[in-house]
Scaffold this motif. Structure first.
Motif, PDB file in Angstrom:
ATOM      1  N   SER A  98       8.186   5.528  62.769  1.00 54.72           N
ATOM      2  CA  SER A  98       9.497   4.888  62.885  1.00 54.72           C
ATOM      3  C   SER A  98       9.436   3.762  63.898  1.00 54.72           C
ATOM      4  O   SER A  98       9.042   3.950  65.039  1.00 54.72           O
ATOM      5  CB  SER A  98      10.550   5.904  63.304  1.00 54.72           C
ATOM      6  OG  SER A  98      11.795   5.264  63.492  1.00 54.72           O
ATOM      7  N   GLU A 126      19.459   9.547  61.590  1.00 52.51           N
ATOM      8  CA  GLU A 126      18.431  10.028  62.516  1.00 52.51           C
ATOM      9  C   GLU A 126      19.016  11.047  63.497  1.00 52.51           C
ATOM     10  O   GLU A 126      18.368  12.040  63.838  1.00 52.51           O
ATOM     11  CB  GLU A 126      17.818   8.843  63.269  1.00 52.51           C
ATOM     12  CG  GLU A 126      16.943   7.961  62.387  1.00 52.51           C
ATOM     13  CD  GLU A 126      16.363   6.774  63.140  1.00 52.51           C
ATOM     14  OE1 GLU A 126      16.849   6.495  64.275  1.00 52.51           O
ATOM     15  OE2 GLU A 126      15.443   6.119  62.624  1.00 52.51           O
ATOM     16  N   SER A 165      13.071  -4.464  57.782  1.00 49.69           N
ATOM     17  CA  SER A 165      13.607  -3.151  58.136  1.00 49.69           C
ATOM     18  C   SER A 165      13.746  -2.256  56.914  1.00 49.69           C
ATOM     19  O   SER A 165      13.427  -1.063  56.966  1.00 49.69           O
ATOM     20  CB  SER A 165      14.969  -3.318  58.817  1.00 49.69           C
ATOM     21  OG  SER A 165      15.847  -4.077  58.000  1.00 49.69           O
ATOM     22  N   LEU A 175      21.656   4.131  59.636  1.00 51.09           N
ATOM     23  CA  LEU A 175      20.344   4.723  59.901  1.00 51.09           C
ATOM     24  C   LEU A 175      20.371   5.526  61.193  1.00 51.09           C
ATOM     25  O   LEU A 175      19.758   6.601  61.292  1.00 51.09           O
ATOM     26  CB  LEU A 175      19.288   3.609  59.972  1.00 51.09           C
ATOM     27  CG  LEU A 175      17.845   4.046  60.223  1.00 51.09           C
ATOM     28  CD1 LEU A 175      17.368   5.001  59.149  1.00 51.09           C
ATOM     29  CD2 LEU A 175      16.930   2.824  60.299  1.00 51.09           C
ATOM     30  N   TRP A 176      21.109   5.025  62.182  1.00 46.48           N
ATOM     31  CA  TRP A 176      21.223   5.739  63.460  1.00 46.48           C
ATOM     32  C   TRP A 176      21.869   7.104  63.270  1.00 46.48           C
ATOM     33  O   TRP A 176      21.415   8.117  63.825  1.00 46.48           O
ATOM     34  CB  TRP A 176      22.036   4.896  64.436  1.00 46.48           C
ATOM     35  CG  TRP A 176      22.238   5.543  65.777  1.00 46.48           C
ATOM     36  CD1 TRP A 176      21.378   5.559  66.827  1.00 46.48           C
ATOM     37  CD2 TRP A 176      23.396   6.274  66.194  1.00 46.48           C
ATOM     38  NE1 TRP A 176      21.918   6.259  67.877  1.00 46.48           N
ATOM     39  CE2 TRP A 176      23.153   6.711  67.516  1.00 46.48           C
ATOM     40  CE3 TRP A 176      24.609   6.606  65.583  1.00 46.48           C
ATOM     41  CZ2 TRP A 176      24.092   7.447  68.238  1.00 46.48           C
ATOM     42  CZ3 TRP A 176      25.535   7.343  66.293  1.00 46.48           C
ATOM     43  CH2 TRP A 176      25.281   7.756  67.608  1.00 46.48           C
ATOM     44  N   ARG A 194      19.023   0.032  63.588  1.00 43.91           N
ATOM     45  CA  ARG A 194      19.560   1.348  63.231  1.00 43.91           C
ATOM     46  C   ARG A 194      21.080   1.311  63.093  1.00 43.91           C
ATOM     47  O   ARG A 194      21.656   2.114  62.355  1.00 43.91           O
ATOM     48  CB  ARG A 194      19.143   2.388  64.265  1.00 43.91           C
ATOM     49  CG  ARG A 194      17.632   2.591  64.378  1.00 43.91           C
ATOM     50  CD  ARG A 194      17.301   3.497  65.542  1.00 43.91           C
ATOM     51  NE  ARG A 194      17.810   2.932  66.793  1.00 43.91           N
ATOM     52  CZ  ARG A 194      17.795   3.576  67.957  1.00 43.91           C
ATOM     53  NH1 ARG A 194      17.323   4.815  68.030  1.00 43.91           N
ATOM     54  NH2 ARG A 194      18.259   3.002  69.049  1.00 43.91           N
ATOM     55  N   GLN A 215      12.217   1.414  63.766  1.00 40.32           N
ATOM     56  CA  GLN A 215      13.516   0.801  63.532  1.00 40.32           C
ATOM     57  C   GLN A 215      14.313   0.750  64.827  1.00 40.32           C
ATOM     58  O   GLN A 215      15.194   1.547  65.079  1.00 40.32           O
ATOM     59  CB  GLN A 215      14.281   1.610  62.474  1.00 40.32           C
ATOM     60  CG  GLN A 215      13.524   1.792  61.168  1.00 40.32           C
ATOM     61  CD  GLN A 215      13.427   0.512  60.370  1.00 40.32           C
ATOM     62  OE1 GLN A 215      13.969  -0.494  60.755  1.00 40.32           O
ATOM     63  NE2 GLN A 215      12.730   0.542  59.263  1.00 40.32           N
ATOM     64  N   ASN A 216      13.993  -0.197  65.653  1.00 40.52           N
ATOM     65  CA  ASN A 216      14.760  -0.345  66.888  1.00 40.52           C
ATOM     66  C   ASN A 216      14.782  -1.801  67.289  1.00 40.52           C
ATOM     67  O   ASN A 216      14.175  -2.618  66.706  1.00 40.52           O
ATOM     68  CB  ASN A 216      14.179   0.531  68.004  1.00 40.52           C
ATOM     69  CG  ASN A 216      12.669   0.377  68.152  1.00 40.52           C
ATOM     70  OD1 ASN A 216      12.176  -0.751  68.279  1.00 40.52           O
ATOM     71  ND2 ASN A 216      11.947   1.485  68.131  1.00 40.52           N
TER      72      ASN A 216
END
Length: 788
Positions: free
Chosen positions: A785, A366, A774, A362-363, A340, A787-788
């Motif tokens: 989700s 979100e 990703s 991305l972080w 992210r 994505q971590n």
């Protein structure tokens, strides 16, 4: 031996040995044997029936889970097969633990392990003989020595953690030694050991070495049957140094100088030289001033300038620092594995001739709950891009020079070294954008107000902040390039087009087209400069001939060079005067070939320590071509998590089988132009927890719903991966790049030099395998989700 001859009879008598009427049964079953043989058989049966006090401990001898088994107050540690044999054997001796039970458990365990070894050996041989098995070359981290090494076999005893190994050396120098060890050794990198140089001790040449010599492990090379471990001396015994120096000088004419390290370095450098002109990513280097992260340098190749152009505004100012801000870099460095923080989504907006740049991680999207709006709105812009930024810390304990020959200095000039010591991280910016996936992002646009995206507008930068450094070989122009934008009219036959220049030099330029057009590379392009005509006076800047060298971005980015004839070229003459008159105002994108060579080489070396992908190379053969090897900057990389690994390399049969190797790797690179940028295709991989993995291209899987189902099923059964496979034809090898190494090796190993040169000349294609899991998961909003 008589006992072996009667093994079947003994096995028949084992269940009877503890019976009440054993003697009578024994007489009946051995009636036809001689008295001496009957005596030996009976002695063996009595031995096997003797109670045993030995414990069986297989904890460090089995690959299977083990458990504690209690028998007659004795503890045994057995795996499942051994426990089954124990219980079965005890039933032959009326549930007593005897010597026969002990031997049967141990022997059956040895047979099972040997069977596994033979099966693994057969599988390994089958894999190694497969055209899909790829040996791995290590790039970027080369083992350099400042002394000559000589092949010399010396008996050595190793003392390490209460373990002793008696081995032989393969080569030796004053400050180091290389030993051949069995595979089951316990040594690791940086381990400190004590070596006893047995032959020198026996000769009594130096009393100081009788107590052993301190060494440290610096390199371990694994092969199928042994490990070759390199050590460096830690002591400071002048007597030993003098002795070893005399030894080397005495036998120098009799034994060959060892060049294996130099050969490995030269091989790696030769392969990296083939790849770097095609390097598609952007390497950016960071420094920290007053507790703030700053971008200091970026490294240019032939194929990464399109990323740079994405951030150049209408005033030719690079806006990349406004995307990679202190806050974003700081969050990325605190969580370098968090996708992210790695993923950046960007686009630019043109309003009244001014470019406005928007970017977000991305972080951040979100956190603001604006992911769908940003992706959907941004994907409708031609400037829409998705980047991944991987950070790598720079280790200043490692020499900046990648290749150092014996007796050479490992340092650059003090001025360059001072600049390098200020660098803290290398950020590799990778463009993950796939035009075919654009419509998937566009479909995410919701009804929200696009004004909400203003929070992600980049702060405008009005002055150049990053020094741009070009890799020496990557710049084919003989002159420096300068950022410069002007309108250009292009005509070729019936085709008329307009373009905007991105950079210029005296003899060439790069143009960006508004539309996708196909030009004939065999015919000249006639260029006119309407905006510059008023500055040229009587010189007519109309329909001047240029040659198309290469194109990128679906033919929207053109690289041109002037076609020189017997008459003066008006464009060349005018641009040289323009550059000369405005040198202080124009931003220089590259130095000429003689400038900044050391800095460019040093930055390249730092970047090559941690490439994000895995490279592959194609060699031509007598009848066809073959995939010859993989190359990476570490032995652990993305492919080792997916495919079967062996000490010699990786088995890619799951990805290359069913004609994929020929169709998608070998045949395309043979028809491609090495001056054009790499193209790519994608592969989706399902790796279940049990069973075989599958590798399919999205077009083969089917439509969007089929791709989505494939991903969901892969995640449910195990793991999903997505790979981007870059591919390109290779240029002719640049032997000047490894001239120093070749000149050093040739007197000592001319045959190896010839084999290296032949190998590099056989390379006709190359590519890179990049993990894009990703970005692919981001394409499908129906996916949960992860994505971590």
């Amino acid at each position: 031996m008589i006992i072996k001859e009667y093994s079947s009879l003994i096995d028949q008598l084992k269940p009877l040995v503890m019976e009440e009427h054993f003697q009578e049964l024994f007489e009946q079953l051995t009636a036809g044997e001689s008295s001496s043989d009957r005596f030996l058989i009976k002695m063996e049966l009595n031995r096997l029936a003797t109670r045993c006090t030995r414990n069986i401990d297989l904890r460090d001898k089995t690959e299977l889970p083990w458990e504690e088994v209690l028998v007659d107050q004795q503890k045994h540690f057995l795996d499942v097969p051994a426990k089954a044999i124990l219980l079965e054997s005890m039933s032959l001796y009326q549930q007593h633990y005897t010597l026969g039970v002990y031997e049967e458990v141990i022997n059956s365990h040895k047979r099972r392990r040997e069977s596994l070894r033979l099966a693994a050996s057969a599988k390994t041989k089958q894999v190694l003989d497969s055209p899909f098995f790829m040996p791995l070359k290590i790039l970027g981290s080369y083992f350099n020595r400042n002394e000559e090494r000589m092949h010399y076999s010396l008996k050595v005893d190793i003392h390490y953690q209460n373990q002793n190994y008696a081995v032989n050396s393969t080569d030796i120098s004053v400050s180091g030694i290389r030993l051949k060890l069995p595979k089951n050794h316990a040594l690791s990198l940086q381990a400190k050991v004590k070596l006893f140089l047995v032959e020198l001790i026996n000769d009594g040449v130096a009393d100081e070495i009788k107590q052993g010599v301190e060494y440290q492990v610096v390199q371990i090379e694994s092969t199928a049957n042994a490990d070759f471990v390199s050590f460096k001396r830690l002591d400071a015994m002048p007597a030993l140094s003098e002795l070893l120096e005399q030894l080397l000088q005495t036998y120098k004419g009799r034994y060959k100088i060892d060049v294996s390290d130099v050969l490995n370095t030269a091989t790696g450098l030769g392969l990296e030289r083939q790849y770097l002109p095609h390097f598609p990513h952007l390497a950016v280097f960071t420094t920290k001033k007053e507790q703030q992260w700053h971008l200091s340098y970026l490294l240019l190749s032939q194929e990464n300038q399109s990323i740079l152009n994405d951030f150049v505004d209408q005033n030719d100012i690079n806006q990349l620092p406004a995307m990679l801000t202190h806050a974003r870099i700081d969050r990325l460095l605190k969580a370098p594995q968090d996708i992210r923080q790695q993923l950046f989504i960007c686009f630019s907006h043109n309003a009244n001739g001014k470019l406005f740049f928007y970017s977000a991680t991305l972080w951040e999207l979100e956190q603001q709950q604006l992911l769908n709006l940003f992706l959907g709105f941004g994907a409708r812009k031609t400037s829409f891009r998705i980047y991944r930024v991987n950070p790598y810390a720079i280790d200043h304990q490692i020499p900046y020079k990648a290749s150092v020959l014996p007796l050479e200095s490992s340092d650059y000039s003090p001025e360059v070294t001072e600049q390098l010591t200020q660098l803290q991280h290398c950020l590799i910016v990778q463009d993950l954008t796939n035009e075919q996936a654009r419509r998937l992002y566009q479909a995410r646009l919701d009804a929200e107000n696009a004004n909400a995206l203003k929070v992600f507008a980049q702060v405008k930068i009005n002055a150049h902040q990053i020094q741009q450094v070009a890799m020496e070989f990557s710049e084919r122009r003989m002159e420096a390039r300068f950022a410069f934008k002007t309108l250009v009219h292009i005509r070729q036959g019936d085709i008329n087009a307009k373009a905007i220049s991105q950079d210029i030099s005296g003899r060439g330029m790069q143009l960006n087209l508004d539309d996708v057009l196909e030009f004939n590379t065999d015919e000249p392009l006639l260029l006119s400069f309407p905006k510059l005509q008023p500055l040229a006076g009587k010189v007519m800047l109309v329909e001047m001939p240029y040659k198309l060298v290469r194109s990128r971005r679906n033919n929207q980015s053109l690289h041109l060079v002037a076609i020189m004839g017997h008459e003066p070229h008006m464009g060349v003459a005018f641009l040289k005067k323009l550059i000369e008159a405005n040198k202080e105002k124009l931003q220089k994108l590259t130095e000429n070939n003689a400038e900044a060579k050391e800095l460019a080489e040093a930055l390249k070396n730092l970047m090559m320590r941690s490439l994000p992908g895995v490279l592959w190379f194609v060699e031509k053969t007598i009848n066809n071509a073959k995939l010859s090897c993989l190359a990476a900057t570490t032995t652990k990389h993305l492919l080792t998590n997916i495919f079967d690994n062996f000490p010699q390399g990786i088995d890619l049969s799951a990805m290359l089988g069913d004609g994929v190797l020929k169709r998608d790797f070998l045949d395309p690179v043979r028809t491609m132009n090495p001056d054009y940028e790499m193209d790519f295709f994608e592969v989706f991989i399902s790796k279940p927890a049990t069973g075989s993995l599958t590798c399919l291209q999205p077009r083969i899987i089917g439509d969007i719903n089929a791709q989505l189902n494939y991903i969901v099923k892969a995640q449910q059964q195990g793991q999903f991966y997505a790979l981007r496979i870059y591919r390109s034809a290779a240029h002719k090898p640049d032997m000047a790049y490894i001239r120093r190494e070749i000149e050093y090796m040739r007197p000592h190993a001319p045959q190896k030099v010839k084999e290296l040169e032949d190998m590099l000349w056989q390379v006709i294609g190359l590519g890179e395998i990049l993990d894009i899991s990703s970005e692919v998961l981001l394409r499908y909003p129906a996916l949960p989700s992860k994505q971590n």
